[in-house]
Design an enzyme around this catalytic site. Structure first.
Site, PDB file in Angstrom:
ATOM      1  N   ARG A  32      67.800   0.002  59.421  1.00 63.57           N
ATOM      2  CA  ARG A  32      67.926   0.954  60.531  1.00 63.57           C
ATOM      3  C   ARG A  32      68.030   0.274  61.881  1.00 63.57           C
ATOM      4  O   ARG A  32      68.748   0.736  62.768  1.00 63.57           O
ATOM      5  CB  ARG A  32      66.764   1.947  60.487  1.00 63.57           C
ATOM      6  CG  ARG A  32      66.834   2.812  59.224  1.00 63.57           C
ATOM      7  CD  ARG A  32      65.802   3.901  59.198  1.00 63.57           C
ATOM      8  NE  ARG A  32      65.952   4.712  57.983  1.00 63.57           N
ATOM      9  CZ  ARG A  32      65.216   5.773  57.702  1.00 63.57           C
ATOM     10  NH1 ARG A  32      64.266   6.162  58.548  1.00 63.57           N
ATOM     11  NH2 ARG A  32      65.416   6.450  56.596  1.00 63.57           N
ATOM     12  N   ASP A 141      58.995  17.999  68.500  1.00 68.53           N
ATOM     13  CA  ASP A 141      59.256  16.800  67.696  1.00 68.53           C
ATOM     14  C   ASP A 141      59.310  15.606  68.632  1.00 68.53           C
ATOM     15  O   ASP A 141      59.661  15.736  69.814  1.00 68.53           O
ATOM     16  CB  ASP A 141      60.577  16.933  66.928  1.00 68.53           C
ATOM     17  CG  ASP A 141      60.654  15.976  65.748  1.00 68.53           C
ATOM     18  OD1 ASP A 141      60.366  16.403  64.613  1.00 68.53           O
ATOM     19  OD2 ASP A 141      60.979  14.785  65.962  1.00 68.53           O
TER      20      ASP A 141
END
Length: 278
Positions: A32, A141
């Protein structure tokens, strides 16, 4: 990626967001972070870690955290929670709302929006007049990118297959056709929800308390110490008689000193003054 690079990235992920990456997760982290190196045209992991640890890299820290988190969500995921919401919780809350009470629900870790939209659809299906009541859903979030997606409320056909057909007809609109066909969550659903970026480990700029909190499949990324510090904070903003839903692999530790009582599969309730479970 060297061990030192992995540790530097893991340390930031933990200090900034409580994310825990054991050594066996090094390949995932490398994969990632490699994307970030390409996008920033940085050639080595050590240069990247030096950058995110610098004052100039503060913005990149947020992007890095976003790249390391897994945002997987489905509509009406863990359907038994929505059964409890519909059958055991909302009838009382809606009666209170129609009597003038303020009702608040929180989707903490809302990802791309499926959870809060599922809550809103359930609410509207029981109370078509919800827009006239003081009933709101907060959806938060840590990842600003998923908040943008959630606010948009646009999903492909595969995503909405988890929504009951009757609810699909009521609360989604077909947009486009063929390969470009998608589904827009209707405005009456979107208007019940306020989306906000929020790091659960930071201060919560929240006023008032909540009658229902969904915090599902979030704390599994935290170590036990972080979890033990988080649950009492949720209790502090849960109304007496209010509910907390957690993920299927999550539990409130026996070491935890809170008032929450197990009230169903991965469902907890803070006792009302009468100390009874609804």
């Amino acid at each position: 990626m060297s061990d030192a690079d992995f540790k530097a990235i893991s340390d930031i992920a933990y200090s900034e967001a409580g994310l825990v990456f054991p050594p066996e997760k090094a390949p995932l982290v490398q994969s990632r972070i490699t994307r970030r190196l390409r996008q920033l045209k940085i050639t080595t992991f050590s240069d990247y870690t030096a950058f995110v640890n610098s004052e100039q890299g503060l913005t990149e820290r947020k992007v890095m955290i976003s790249s390391l988190t897994t945002n997987v969500s489905n509509f009406f995921r863990e359907s038994h929670h929505f059964d409890i919401l519909r059958e055991d919780i909302l009838p009382n809350l809606l009666s209170r709302a129609r009597a003038g009470d303020r009702i608040r629900l929180w989707s903490a870790g809302c990802s791309t929006g499926q959870e809060p939209y599922s809550i809103a659809m359930t609410l509207l299906d029981m109370a078509p007049d919800a827009s006239t009541l003081d009933v709101k859903i907060l959806a938060t979030d840590i990842d600003p990118n998923v908040i943008v997606t959630a606010k948009r409320g646009y999903y492909d056909e595969r995503a909405i297959c988890d929504i009951d057909e009757a609810l699909q007809k009521k609360y989604t609109e077909t947009v486009g056709n063929g390969r470009k066909r998608g589904f827009q969550i209707k405005e009456c659903v979107r208007n019940l929800i306020s989306f906000r970026e929020l790091n659960l480990l930071s201060e919560w700029p929240i006023s008032g308390i909540f009658d229902v909190i969904f915090c599902r499949n979030v704390v599994i990324y935290f170590d036990e110490m972080t979890q033990l510090s988080l649950w009492p904070r949720f209790e502090a903003v849960t109304a007496p008689g209010g509910w907390l839903f957690v993920g299927h692999s999550e539990r409130l530790s026996d070491r935890l000193d809170t008032e929450f009582i197990a009230a169903g599969p991965t469902a907890y309730q803070r006792p009302s003054p009468a100390n009874t479970i609804i």
